[in-house]
Design a protein around this motif. Structure first.
Motif, PDB file in Angstrom:
ATOM      1  N   LEU A 124     -14.492  26.285  17.176  1.00  0.00           N
ATOM      2  CA  LEU A 124     -13.420  26.572  18.126  1.00  0.00           C
ATOM      3  C   LEU A 124     -12.667  25.263  18.370  1.00  0.00           C
ATOM      4  O   LEU A 124     -12.911  24.272  17.706  1.00  0.00           O
ATOM      5  N   THR A 125     -11.767  25.260  19.327  1.00  0.00           N
ATOM      6  CA  THR A 125     -11.131  24.015  19.757  1.00  0.00           C
ATOM      7  C   THR A 125     -11.155  23.978  21.272  1.00  0.00           C
ATOM      8  O   THR A 125     -11.267  25.027  21.937  1.00  0.00           O
ATOM      9  N   LEU A 126     -11.049  22.762  21.827  1.00  0.00           N
ATOM     10  CA  LEU A 126     -10.972  22.642  23.282  1.00  0.00           C
ATOM     11  C   LEU A 126      -9.803  23.443  23.820  1.00  0.00           C
ATOM     12  O   LEU A 126      -9.913  24.123  24.852  1.00  0.00           O
ATOM     13  N   GLU A 127      -8.670  23.362  23.119  1.00  0.00           N
ATOM     14  CA  GLU A 127      -7.472  24.066  23.570  1.00  0.00           C
ATOM     15  C   GLU A 127      -7.702  25.577  23.572  1.00  0.00           C
ATOM     16  O   GLU A 127      -7.273  26.283  24.494  1.00  0.00           O
ATOM     17  N   GLU A 128      -8.400  26.059  22.563  1.00  0.00           N
ATOM     18  CA  GLU A 128      -8.668  27.494  22.459  1.00  0.00           C
ATOM     19  C   GLU A 128      -9.560  27.972  23.600  1.00  0.00           C
ATOM     20  O   GLU A 128      -9.284  29.004  24.237  1.00  0.00           O
TER      21      GLU A 128
END
Length: 287
Positions: A124-128
């Motif tokens: 995943l990403t932090l932004e997601e």
């Protein structure tokens, strides 16, 4: 329990438990039999520690539902995953072990293993994850790091870690619970009924029994996720009684001293305080 007219209310008992300690305790509690909600600093930003992992799990399950991730994906444990990790057992195991994404989520949740957290979060990403929290209604939750730095001081700034609110965590647990029977809650979480059932069962599989379950009768079912931070201890969960959800409690301690005046470690009293809050609910909501 004293049931006379002069007995303190549950809200008064909870306030007294918190007031007895020199550190900050924030909580959001809901009696699931009546809908009554009792709060203390529930909207104030506080370090999340590993309670953040419940929202990471749900963001991952949304990606699974959308076909972007596969719970059966095979992940190889590499030595780099153990760097800057201070929780769980994988860091002590030999690199080369292969587990599924499903098992990585299990390790992240039931043992709070941060090697497993890295395995999940790297997909995943932090932004997601941050956007996911905002989209479902967790406005007070801010994901800032994949893994918090080990060298943080006990008086670190809130911006140094992922933060949340007790109200956000209660809301997330309520939504996961509602999703067992509500299509609207399933849609809000962006997953499926089956994945929501998996999420709740994973929370129930938690094997760490401090804080919320610590003063409850042996064998009490608690679907929960705890956290260990430099500033305090925290725990958020759904407590069951007679086979049904009884209450939700999300409790976060902060500004906990390293040692109490009598020498007791501060974290011991932080966990004990959360356990006492939970027991007051267990007794008081049953009358």
């Amino acid at each position: 329990m004293n049931t006379s007219s002069n007995a303190p209310s549950v809200a008064e008992q909870l306030a007294g438990i918190c007031d007895a300690q020199p550190f900050v305790t924030r909580f959001a509690i809901r009696n699931l039999r009546t809908g009554e909600t009792i709060e203390r600093g529930a909207g104030e930003e506080t370090p999340s520690a590993s309670t953040r992992k419940t929202s990471i799990m749900m963001a991952a399950l949304k990606a699974v539902h959308e076909g972007r991730l596969d719970l059966d994906e095979q992940i190889t444990y590499e030595a780099r995953f153990a760097e800057e990790v201070a929780s769980g057992m994988f860091r002590y195991l030999t690199p080369g072990i292969v587990i599924s994404l499903r098992d990585a989520i299990t390790g992240m949740m039931v043992l709070s293993d941060n090697v497993c957290t890295k395995m999940v979060f790297e997909r995943l990403t932090l932004e997601e994850v941050g956007a996911y929290c905002k989209a479902i209604g967790m406005e007070g939750t801010h994901h800032r790091f994949l893994i918090p730095p080990l060298a943080l001081s006990p008086d670190h700034a809130l911006t140094s870690v992922t933060t949340t609110t007790a109200r956000d965590q209660m809301f997330l647990l309520q939504t996961i619970l509602d999703a067992q029977t509500s299509a609207e809650a399933v849609a809000r979480l962006g997953t499926s009924p089956e994945l929501c059932a998996y999420a709740l069962q994973t929370l129930k599989n938690q094997i760490l029994r401090y804080a919320i379950p610590s003063r409850l009768p042996f064998g009490t079912v608690v679907a929960h996720k705890g956290g260990t931070g430099k500033r305090g201890r925290m725990n958020a969960g759904i407590v069951y009684r007679d086979g049904a959800p009884f209450y939700i409690i999300a409790a976060f301690t902060d500004a906990v001293p390293l040692a109490m005046p009598d020498g007791t470690p501060g974290y011991t009293m932080a966990l004990e305080t959360i356990g006492r809050l939970s027991r007051a609910c267990w007794d008081g909501f049953n009358t």
